[in-house]
Design a protein around this motif. Structure first.
Motif: not given
Ligand code: GDP
Ligand code: IMO
Ligand code: MG
Length: 439
Positions: A89-98
């Protein structure tokens, strides 16, 4: 700006997800500190329903750091599924999640052990069947496998072999198919490559960010009465959902928590088994379930429903040091002529001084009710505090007096926009303009 904990004060499902999402714009970081994918946190964005289980409810906002602390237990597949759903649904998940290196993992045998226990025990807990309890049992029993173990495959292999050997004795005894350690290892090697980039020293990261002036919203899962130490044991979850869990579940000092805000549903619900003094087993329970759409966000089970309980609330506000109340679902009470509020418990004819800790007393405690007037005008749809009906404001004062905490926010529906912020109560604590901009 302050670091605030947003915690459930009843038996979970108070609306933590909606409020965490709503308040996120005022913070830089949203951190979960306990539980796992037993949680179901519902957020509506422009009419679209999104349920978060493991990933903090701040993830829908870009440029916010979301942390999964060491206090959680993680099912890697559940995490990857949730991540994929959000990305779709377009949510960006990368470095923003640890994910914390020290978070423990749920393995296939945990779910199997749990289902065997629930099936065979004379005393069923009514769990979410996600393997949460057995994973925490292994953590406390020093058998657990951590997310960080995915980064060293020989350590991972050794720990899986050890656990599978032991769990197979139990599974074999109950006539269940035995697990193959190699297969489990292969599955987790796959997860290692997919999770590697998210696995970090979350305690260190959080300290660095706070030092740099960033603010944190600590998002609770479950509720105070499901806390392993303070809840209605054994009908509880297996982690500390009260404030202490924040320090142990993220690796931070108590000085980093500026205030605790309690999410409070205007009535009471519970999923699963266990005592529930104000449960309405008559038509009113059914009414609340229907009006409030009280069905579990994780398992879909109908929630048990009952009246607001100030004895329970005094206990959970005390346990957590709640300073502000975030009141949800009062719109569900719209249209009722009278509302029952439990103001005390009686046991063997005498009034109890506080929420009883002994299960045999709680089982027999009889709620003492005060009946208050309902409100004619609807709360649902109100956007301003001044628009709220007088009878409802009287109800708020009653709650504030009984709980010795201020109502800082009133949620009047599922959507972000269906929220009243009490600016006089919140000003100076968080940047309200940022919250209002996204309502
Ligand atoms: P959580 O586990 O504490 O995040 O709560 P859940 O998401 O499991 O359950 C709360 C339910 O109530 C969700 O379906 C929300 O969409 C809904 N909800 C939250 N706040 C309100 C409110 O003020 N009014 C109504 N009618 N529903 C609400
Ligand atoms: P959120 O975060 C409501 C309940 C289960 C069961 C007990 C133990 O959405 O508020 P577990 O699977 O944790 O071992 O089950 O705890 N439970 C919840 N009830 N909301 C939750 O989470 C819950 N998480 C667990 O129903 O009674
Ligand atoms: Mg929930």
């Amino acid at each position: 700006m302050s670091n605030i904990a947003v915690l459930g004060t009843q038996w979970g499902d108070e609306g933590k997800g909606k409020l965490t999402d709503l308040l996120t714009p005022a913070f830089d970081i949203v951190a979960r500190f306990q539980g796992g994918h037993n949680a179901g946190h519902t957020v509506y964005v422009k009419g679209q329903k999104i349920i978060l289980h493991l990933i903090p409810s701040g993830i829908l906002h870009p440029n916010k750091l979301c942390l999964i602390g060491n206090g959680l237990v993680i099912n890697p597949q559940a995490f990857l599924d949730e991540k994929a759903t959000l990305e779709k649904i377009g949510v960006q998940i990368g470095d923003n999640l640890a994910i914390s290196t020290n978070a423990h993992m749920i393995l296939p045998y945990h779910t199997q052990v749990e289902s065997l226990r629930e099936e065979n025990s004379r005393r069923k807990i009514g769990t979410t069947s996600r393997g949460i309890g057995p994973a925490y049992v292994d953590k406390v029993g020093r058998q657990g496998i951590k997310a960080g173990d995915l980064l060293n495959l020989s350590v991972l292999r050794d720990k899986i072999e050890l656990n599978v050997e032991e769990k197979n004795i139990y599974l074999g005894y109950h006539g269940r198919a035995l697990l193959d350690a190699q297969k489990v290892f292969d599955e987790y090697v796959e997860y290692a490559s997919l999770l590697r980039d998210h696995i970090k020293d979350v305690s260190f990261l959080l300290h660095q960010e706070i030092k740099a002036g960033k603010s944190v919203l600590f998002e609770g899962a479950q509720g105070a009465l499901l806390d392993i130490d303070h809840g209605t044991y054994p009908y509880v979850t297996s982690s500390n959902s009260t404030v202490g869990g924040i320090c142990s579940g993220l690796g931070i000092g108590a000085d980093k928590i500026d205030e605790v805000w309690g999410v409070v549903k205007a009535y009471t619900t519970r999923v699963g088994k266990g005592p529930f003094p104000t449960e309405a087993l008559d038509e009113w329970g059914e009414y609340l379930r229907k009006q409030g759409q009280e069905f579990g966000a994780t398992t879909g089970r109908p929630r048990r429903c009952g009246w607001f309980d100030t004895v329970l609330m005094e206990y959970s506000c005390r346990l957590n040091g709640v300073k502000k109340i975030l009141l949800t679902k009062s719109d569900v009470l719209d249209g009722l002529k009278e509302i029952k509020v439990c103001i005390g418990y009686e046991y063997k004819g005498a009034r109890l001084p506080s929420f009883p800790l002994e299960s045999w007393i709680l089982d027999e405690a009889k709620p003492v009710y005060k009946t208050v007037k309902g409100w004619h005008q609807k709360v649902s749809g109100s956007r301003e505090f001044s628009e709220l009906p007088q009878e409802f404001r009287d109800y708020l004062h009653l709650i504030e007096d009984l709980l010795e905490a201020e109502v800082a926010l009133i949620s009047t529906g599922v959507d972000r926009s269906e929220t009243i912020l009490r600016e006089d109560v919140l000003r100076g604590l968080i940047d309200l303009d940022k919250v209002k901009a996204e309502l």
